[in-house]
Design an enzyme around this catalytic site. Structure first.
Site, short mmCIF file in Angstrom:
data_model
loop_
_atom_site.label_atom_id
_atom_site.label_comp_id
_atom_site.label_asym_id
_atom_site.label_seq_id
_atom_site.Cartn_x
_atom_site.Cartn_y
_atom_site.Cartn_z
N GLU A 1 96.19 138.85 39.77
CA GLU A 1 95.25 137.83 39.70
C GLU A 1 95.88 136.83 38.99
O GLU A 1 96.22 136.73 37.89
CB GLU A 1 93.80 138.16 39.32
CG GLU A 1 92.95 139.27 39.95
CD GLU A 1 91.60 139.40 39.08
OE1 GLU A 1 91.12 138.50 38.20
OE2 GLU A 1 91.25 140.38 39.27
N GLU B 1 80.06 133.66 38.98
CA GLU B 1 81.40 133.15 39.08
C GLU B 1 81.54 132.24 40.16
O GLU B 1 82.60 131.83 40.91
CB GLU B 1 82.59 134.16 39.13
CG GLU B 1 82.66 134.63 37.71
CD GLU B 1 83.72 135.77 37.51
OE1 GLU B 1 84.12 136.21 38.69
OE2 GLU B 1 84.34 135.85 36.51
N ASN C 1 88.60 147.51 37.91
CA ASN C 1 89.14 146.37 37.59
C ASN C 1 89.09 146.10 36.07
O ASN C 1 87.95 146.41 35.35
CB ASN C 1 87.93 145.23 38.07
CG ASN C 1 88.70 143.76 38.07
OD1 ASN C 1 89.66 143.80 38.87
ND2 ASN C 1 88.00 143.16 37.39
N GLU C 2 90.27 145.68 35.69
CA GLU C 2 90.45 145.63 34.24
C GLU C 2 89.78 146.37 33.30
O GLU C 2 89.01 145.96 32.46
CB GLU C 2 89.89 143.83 33.96
CG GLU C 2 90.69 143.16 34.84
CD GLU C 2 90.37 141.53 34.49
OE1 GLU C 2 89.49 141.32 33.91
OE2 GLU C 2 91.32 140.59 34.83
N ARG D 1 78.68 142.82 34.91
CA ARG D 1 79.31 143.93 35.63
C ARG D 1 79.79 144.71 34.33
O ARG D 1 79.54 144.34 33.00
CB ARG D 1 80.79 143.28 36.24
CG ARG D 1 81.49 142.45 35.38
CD ARG D 1 82.57 141.94 36.08
NE ARG D 1 83.65 141.00 35.27
CZ ARG D 1 84.35 140.08 35.68
NH1 ARG D 1 84.74 140.20 37.06
NH2 ARG D 1 84.94 139.63 35.05
N PHE E 1 81.39 129.05 40.27
CA PHE E 1 82.08 127.94 40.37
C PHE E 1 83.73 128.30 39.80
O PHE E 1 84.40 127.32 39.28
CB PHE E 1 81.72 126.92 39.18
CG PHE E 1 80.62 126.22 39.93
CD1 PHE E 1 80.46 125.19 40.79
CD2 PHE E 1 79.29 126.62 39.68
CE1 PHE E 1 79.42 124.65 41.46
CE2 PHE E 1 77.91 126.11 40.21
CZ PHE E 1 78.20 124.95 41.31
N HIS E 2 83.99 129.35 39.96
CA HIS E 2 85.48 129.83 39.69
C HIS E 2 86.24 129.33 40.83
O HIS E 2 86.03 129.15 42.03
CB HIS E 2 85.76 131.48 39.63
CG HIS E 2 87.05 131.73 39.12
ND1 HIS E 2 88.18 131.74 39.70
CD2 HIS E 2 87.19 132.16 37.91
CE1 HIS E 2 89.07 132.19 38.98
NE2 HIS E 2 88.67 132.54 37.61
C1 GAL Z 1 89.35 138.51 35.93
C2 GAL Z 1 88.50 139.30 36.78
C3 GAL Z 1 88.03 139.03 38.03
C4 GAL Z 1 87.26 137.35 37.93
C5 GAL Z 1 88.34 136.81 37.13
C6 GAL Z 1 87.81 135.26 36.82
O1 GAL Z 1 89.56 138.91 34.74
O2 GAL Z 1 89.39 140.49 37.14
O3 GAL Z 1 87.03 139.62 38.77
O4 GAL Z 1 86.40 137.70 36.85
O5 GAL Z 1 88.88 137.23 35.97
O6 GAL Z 1 88.67 134.42 36.22
#
Ligand code: GAL
Length: 684
Positions: free
Chosen positions: A305, A355, A150-151, A112, A357-358
């Site tokens: 987040e 991600e 996003n960010e 991304r 396993f997030h």
């Molecule tokens: C953030 C991001 C999310 C996801 C997350 C994982 O910085 O905006 O899309 O990647 O981290 O911790």
């Protein structure tokens, strides 16, 4: 500030990525969201290739159905524009929109954030997809807020970027003579004779020009902001009733001056992921909340987040589990500091992708899991805490925050590579946090310095300083302000050129200190100070003129010379710290300075391990108590416990790892007027 439309109470939810799931799962999602009392989800944040699989061919019918379903379930939507992840077809059609690294490597799609924000094709495509979404959903009742991108953070060194950088520099300097002067071009034969010679700070043979590097960071923050404004303006035009924001990511790699950006968002929104597993995670949480509130002009903001579980220690390469109470504690800690809700990444754990396993509010194990149970507990608790949202967080102490100083201090030509601006700020914040004193931040980039209402100001390593800023500080101290300044403050002007005549340049006269020499300490080295204290990282050979030594160096080449000084200035006081005090000494010193400034801890005498934050609205007050320790704590406080709805107090028990939020009663308010007793450090 403007708030998600049509939402009562605090926001609760997270990133929701339905494009990764069959529609049958969506129905389960809505039912679980209702169970957890989720009321807001960010949708579509990385969905570009599902919305536009081929150029100009829109397939948003799935999003129509999803928004209808969410609306039917009473769940509002922060609709994202998917511009942080252009689809592969876009990158192949516009290879000039792929970012180039400082050493000239053009990146490829497959992850991304692979775009260049200065490339016209990217900016056009971002506007087009944002317009499509705005026109399609302008009247959808679920739409509560726009979540742009996003960010923002991707850096690029391509020819489009270089061209935009030159335009920015022409605006700033007017002509090359001024640029050559500001960049000290006479050093190493770097004077430019044609604008076409000026480039971004690409990989070079040896150290780059520090002012070029600094200006590039400033420029890139403005360029990313322009990309955000493109979208914000069209969204505002099409849906004037819907607030627009973007989520900030924190970290010293981020090329964004958030204080500056905060003038342009309808709502300050941050993402926060502590990087530590010990008590520092709580310190980081408090710091992030205080920064966000300050960027927001001391008004509410939104935690957009956070992680429902797991703390990633990237340096170690391990993700550690977060205890359930800690997830609650961190979420409520943000609310205590002004967040209008708690949002997570993400709602449902992905089954594939980078991600997978997030952690998520609904983990791979499903609803039958402690993580989901915690999700439900938090949802119930947030409903009960909604009334606290009207309260302000009344800080009387501020810390300086200046992204540009942080960028300037990253240059490897400085005398120490071990000074990190974020760490300098965190050390000052930690010291005050450990005193139980609430802090705001003041940011030079936010405009005119406004210290109204503050009694004390701490400036850690505020390296770049204008004359106007220094003059304003002087007036404030004369009028009764209490200023604490650390090494590496006021040393350089806005162009990172050193102020001559002795350090700390712009502040010498105010502090009554002149340092003629820096003597940085190596990693792990310490220097003994009087009073049994120690310093590390940095030391300076200082002479005082009008300031009194408070602590002195005890050994090494500076033995006997002042290390910490204090000067009475008009009705105020100016302190100078020429070394990084050990944590206890830093806390002790700031406690003394705070007592002199008549600033009290939130809860004088709070038991060890208990953090207290108070929010105030007129004569209504709420006290948030967090027990970060491992045994239950008894706290001298009274009020109605919002979680149980029952009166509590005299004392209140806060379980180990627990949180109690009280609507305070009058008996406690009287205690507010007490000034906490603090001990004086320093005498040998
Ligand atoms: C953030 C991001 C999310 C996801 C997350 C994982 O910085 O905006 O899309 O990647 O981290 O911790």
């Amino acid at each position: 500030m403007r708030w998600p439309t049509g939402l009562d109470g605090l926001c609760y939810g997270g990133d929701y990525n339905p494009e990764q799931w069959p529609e049958s799962t969506w129905r389960d999602d809505v039912s679980l969201m209702r169970q957890a009392r989720v009321n807001l989800v960010t949708v579509g944040v990385f969905a570009w290739s599902r919305l536009e699989p081929r150029p100009g061919q829109y397939t948003a019918d799935w999003l129509d159905r999803l928004l209808d379903l969410l609306h039917g379930g009473g769940i509002k939507v922060a609709l994202a524009t998917p511009t942080a992840s252009p689809p592969p077809w876009f990158s192949l059609a516009h290879p000039d929109a792929l970012p180039v690294t400082a050493d000239g490597v053009r990146l490829h799609h497959g992850s991304r954030d692979t775009y260049c924000a200065a490339t016209p094709a990217y900016r056009d495509a971002a506007r087009t997809i944002a317009t499509m979404l705005a026109e399609r959903y302008r009247d959808h009742p679920a739409l509560a807020m726009w979540h742009v991108h996003n960010e923002y953070g991707t850096i690029c060194h391509c020819p489009h970027t270089a061209e935009a950088f030159r335009r920015w520099l022409r605006d700033r300097y007017g002509d090359l003579a001024a640029l050559n002067d500001a960049w000290t071009g006479a050093f190493w034969s770097q004077c430019y004779s044609d604008w076409a010679q000026v480039d971004t700070p690409r990989a070079t043979q040896y150290l780059s020009n520090p002012t070029q590097a600094l200006d590039f960071r400033r420029f890139w923050s403005d360029e990313l902001l322009a990309a955000y404004l493109d979208q914000r303006d069209l969204l505002r035009r099409i849906t004037p009733q819907v607030p627009v924001t973007t989520n900030y990511v924190l970290g010293d790699w981020v090329p964004v001056d958030h204080a500056r950006w905060s003038r342009e968002v309808d709502l300050v929104a941050i993402d926060h992921y502590p990087g530590e597993t010990d008590r520092r995670a709580e310190e980081q949480t408090a710091l992030a909340g205080d920064l966000a509130r300050s960027w927001s002009g001391r008004r509410p903001w939104l935690l957009m987040e956070s992680a429902p579980n797991l703390i990633h220690r990237y340096a170690e390469g391990v993700a550690y589990a977060k205890e359930p109470d800690r997830m609650l504690r961190h979420s409520i800690a943000h609310i205590a500091r002004g967040s209008r809700g708690a949002m997570f990444f993400q709602w449902r754990a992905s089954r594939g992708g980078a991600e997978a396993f997030h952690s998520a509010m609904v983990p791979h194990a499903g609803a039958d899991s402690r993580t989901f149970q915690t999700t439900v507990r938090l949802g119930k608790l947030l409903e009960r805490l909604a009334e606290t949202d009207e309260g302000e967080v009344p800080a009387q102490v501020a810390i300086g925050w200046d992204a540009a100083s942080g960028w300037a201090l990253q240059h490897p030509g400085l005398p120490s590579r071990h000074i990190e601006y974020a760490d300098e700020v965190a050390a000052a914040h930690r010291a005050l946090w450990r005193c139980g004193i609430l802090t705001d931040f003041v940011c030079p980039a936010a405009g005119q310095l406004d210290l109204t209402g503050y009694r004390m100001l701490v400036l850690p390593a505020l390296y770049l300083m204008s004359d106007e800023f220094a003059d304003e500080l002087g007036r404030w101290v004369h009028a009764g302000g209490h200023l604490v300044v650390s090494y590496l403050s006021g040393v350089a002007d806005q162009y990172a050129r050193v102020r001559l005549g002795g350090y700390p340049g712009a502040l010498r006269d105010l502090l009554g200190v002149r340092a003629e020499e820096f003597l940085p300490l190596g990693p792990g080295a310490t220097v003994a100070l009087t009073g049994g204290r120690s310093g590390r990282l940095w030391q300076e050979r200082c002479a005082t003129y009008g300031a009194d030594p408070v602590l002195a160096y005890r050994d090494g080449p500076l033995a006997g010379a002042p290390a910490v000084t204090r000067r009475r200035v008009g009705a105020g006081t100016a302190w100078y710290l020429s070394t990084r005090l050990d944590d206890d000494a830093y806390r002790g010193l700031l406690a003394v300075a705070a007592a002199e400034a008549r600033v009290a801890p939130v809860l004088p005498g709070a038991p060890a391990g208990v953090e207290a934050v108070r929010r105030v609205s007129g004569d209504r007050r709420w006290l948030f108590l967090f027990n970060h320790g491992s045994t239950a704590a008894e706290v001298d406080a009274w009020g109605d416990d919002l979680a149980s709805g029952r009166p509590a107090g005299g004392p209140v028990t806060v379980e180990a790892g627990g949180v109690v939020v009280l609507r305070e009663q009058a008996r406690v308010r009287r205690g507010l007027r007490r000034i906490g007793r603090v001990s004086v450090i320093g005498d040998d």
